[in-house]
Design an enzyme around this catalytic site. Sequence first.
Site, PDB file in Angstrom:
ATOM      1  N   VAL A  62      40.539  42.878 -26.193  1.00 14.33           N
ATOM      2  CA  VAL A  62      40.857  42.190 -27.601  1.00 14.33           C
ATOM      3  C   VAL A  62      42.100  42.255 -27.831  1.00 14.33           C
ATOM      4  O   VAL A  62      42.447  42.987 -28.439  1.00 14.33           O
ATOM      5  CB  VAL A  62      40.147  42.724 -28.375  1.00 14.33           C
ATOM      6  CG1 VAL A  62      40.180  41.517 -29.531  1.00 14.33           C
ATOM      7  CG2 VAL A  62      38.263  41.999 -28.002  1.00 14.33           C
ATOM      8  N   THR A  64      43.930  38.397 -28.967  1.00 18.74           N
ATOM      9  CA  THR A  64      44.829  36.934 -30.229  1.00 18.74           C
ATOM     10  C   THR A  64      43.310  36.446 -30.678  1.00 18.74           C
ATOM     11  O   THR A  64      43.323  35.894 -30.539  1.00 18.74           O
ATOM     12  CB  THR A  64      45.441  36.343 -28.292  1.00 18.74           C
ATOM     13  OG1 THR A  64      43.903  36.266 -27.759  1.00 18.74           O
ATOM     14  CG2 THR A  64      46.071  36.378 -27.839  1.00 18.74           C
ATOM     15  N   ILE A 124      39.342  35.301 -21.254  1.00 27.63           N
ATOM     16  CA  ILE A 124      38.709  34.855 -21.912  1.00 27.63           C
ATOM     17  C   ILE A 124      39.536  34.588 -23.914  1.00 27.63           C
ATOM     18  O   ILE A 124      39.611  33.030 -24.160  1.00 27.63           O
ATOM     19  CB  ILE A 124      38.232  36.185 -23.119  1.00 27.63           C
ATOM     20  CG1 ILE A 124      36.904  36.570 -21.988  1.00 27.63           C
ATOM     21  CG2 ILE A 124      37.181  35.516 -24.412  1.00 27.63           C
ATOM     22  CD1 ILE A 124      36.193  35.888 -21.575  1.00 27.63           C
ATOM     23  N   LYS A 135      42.821  21.334 -28.978  1.00 28.88           N
ATOM     24  CA  LYS A 135      42.445  20.617 -29.920  1.00 28.88           C
ATOM     25  C   LYS A 135      42.839  20.390 -31.101  1.00 28.88           C
ATOM     26  O   LYS A 135      42.673  18.526 -32.074  1.00 28.88           O
ATOM     27  CB  LYS A 135      40.730  21.273 -30.294  1.00 28.88           C
ATOM     28  CG  LYS A 135      39.951  20.438 -31.999  1.00 28.88           C
ATOM     29  CD  LYS A 135      38.625  21.002 -32.132  1.00 28.88           C
ATOM     30  CE  LYS A 135      38.026  20.843 -33.864  1.00 28.88           C
ATOM     31  NZ  LYS A 135      36.872  21.704 -33.927  1.00 28.88           N
ATOM     32  N   HIS A 269      36.411   5.138  12.625  1.00 29.39           N
ATOM     33  CA  HIS A 269      35.637   4.860  11.508  1.00 29.39           C
ATOM     34  C   HIS A 269      34.546   5.597  11.507  1.00 29.39           C
ATOM     35  O   HIS A 269      33.055   5.379  11.272  1.00 29.39           O
ATOM     36  CB  HIS A 269      35.338   3.520  12.003  1.00 29.39           C
ATOM     37  CG  HIS A 269      36.397   2.202  12.106  1.00 29.39           C
ATOM     38  ND1 HIS A 269      37.347   1.585  10.956  1.00 29.39           N
ATOM     39  CD2 HIS A 269      36.010   1.299  12.636  1.00 29.39           C
ATOM     40  CE1 HIS A 269      37.957   0.992  11.420  1.00 29.39           C
ATOM     41  NE2 HIS A 269      37.059   0.401  12.303  1.00 29.39           N
ATOM     42  N   GLY A 298      44.288   2.091  17.683  1.00 28.88           N
ATOM     43  CA  GLY A 298      43.616   2.927  16.523  1.00 28.88           C
ATOM     44  C   GLY A 298      43.381   3.817  15.950  1.00 28.88           C
ATOM     45  O   GLY A 298      43.309   3.878  14.764  1.00 28.88           O
ATOM     46  N   ASP A 462       9.358   0.965  23.206  1.00 24.36           N
ATOM     47  CA  ASP A 462       9.788   0.017  23.489  1.00 24.36           C
ATOM     48  C   ASP A 462      11.441   0.726  23.678  1.00 24.36           C
ATOM     49  O   ASP A 462      11.919   0.450  25.051  1.00 24.36           O
ATOM     50  CB  ASP A 462      10.461  -0.654  22.377  1.00 24.36           C
ATOM     51  CG  ASP A 462      11.038  -0.428  21.106  1.00 24.36           C
ATOM     52  OD1 ASP A 462      10.948   0.436  20.563  1.00 24.36           O
ATOM     53  OD2 ASP A 462      11.420  -1.511  20.382  1.00 24.36           O
TER      54      ASP A 462
END
Length: 508
Positions: A62, A64, A124, A135, A269, A298, A462
């Site tokens: 603590v 500021t 903090i 702000k 890709h 490429g 299939d």
Amino acid sequence: MTRALLSVSDKNGLVPFAQKLVELGYELVSTGGTHKVLEAAGLNVIAIDDVTDFPEMLDGRVKTLHPRVHAGLLARRDLPEHMATLAEFNITPIDMVVVNLYPFKETIQKSGVTEAEAIENIDIGGPSMLRSAAKNFASVLPIVDPTDYDVVIEKLQTNQVDQAFRKSLAAKVFQHTAAYDALIADYLTVSEFPKNLTLPYEKFDDMRYGENPHQKAAAYTTALSESYSVLNADILHGKQLSYNNIRDADAALRIIAEFEETTVVTVKHMNPAGIGQGENLEEAWDKAFAADDISIFGGIVALNRQVDAVTAEKMHGIFLEIIIAPSFTPEAFEILSAKKNLRLLTLPFTNTISQNLEVTSVLGGVVIQERDLMGESEANFEVVSKAQPTAQQLRAMIFAQKVVKHVKSNAIVVARDGQTLGVGAGQPNRIDSVVYAIQKAVNKTGFSEAVLASDAFFPMDDSVAYAADHDIKAIVEPGGSIKDKDSIAKADELGVVLVFSGTRHFKH
């Protein structure tokens, strides 16, 4: 007098910046270690406890958090009642805040750091001052980034500190504190999927464009960056990586991490074009190239061994976008760097990718999931056909399973042990992927040894029938369809080995 409050963990550039502020008529207020640095430089600095008339306490936790600080920051200069309140309590307005935060990120990256040490490095007071200043940016300059020092001084000297500039600094503050808090939240979070998702990212680079030239784009790294990442690779040669380059190279790195053997992966890709393994890198390259000598044009190549001159000569003759490897011999680098635009990247390779969450954007939000790091093992295989696999077929199945998890669904891979022969990717139905993969593979050397792997179960018989009609003698798929019995019956009818892996590998 105009007042600036300075309290920084990162002291780079601090003293010259403060000296120029004094030359511009600023009165300096500072805290703790910042105060000592400025005072040692011969600057006249007011200690924060002389402003608050209250000592720092609780080991500096603590100092500021006080009305004489925050009232000085938040008072609106355009409201007479605010200014009257400051005068009533003899509070001096603060016109600039220069703060960067306790090194929480650097702390948690240290080996052996304890939770207590991490907690002590949660700032903090710093975020509180920055947020107050941001702000009230119309009256207070909030500075969180030391790289902004020079431009701030230049604008102050030329009287060009306009509202747009103030707003840009405020935005940077809130971006910074949000990312800072997000990293702390991530560190403390015990739930994989918290109610509020906070993901801190840091800009890696602006892209020339995105997937297409009309799309803007940028690349970001996770705040705690992963070493095994294309964004952490060393670019030894070639132009800037594009958006598509990064996506493709990432796919190549994920694929090659599956293999400890000498391996070459080619990607186009985001799908594997060809993968080959060998006793040496040249043999692995030859197999990867033979697997698909068209799609590689490429493309991206990843090699998990040092690139030698022989292999470099073979790659030199093909148009490639990126070659990424652990290293290049001097001779190999000389051969490949003759191509101006070919990107040559190095990265320490690994077979262990960390299990982090992956984020995918959708309209209106994101979906997140764990990475698919499920390994492949014969121990998990269930032979469901009458025909039994050979040892060679089982090895080929393991290899194909490692590949199929990296192919876009619906995914089919036809491969022999150590080489892909055909890849069917991204088709809307599975039989089309089967047809395409087999057509790519059928005329290649080694097809007689081929097995077929599927990323998900066969909904009908299939696929088994088509594979058998085209001389595929062994198939591995997850199983789990309500019609599994039909596929098993078809395999038995046609004499095909059918193995259930028990693991689905969709990749959308």
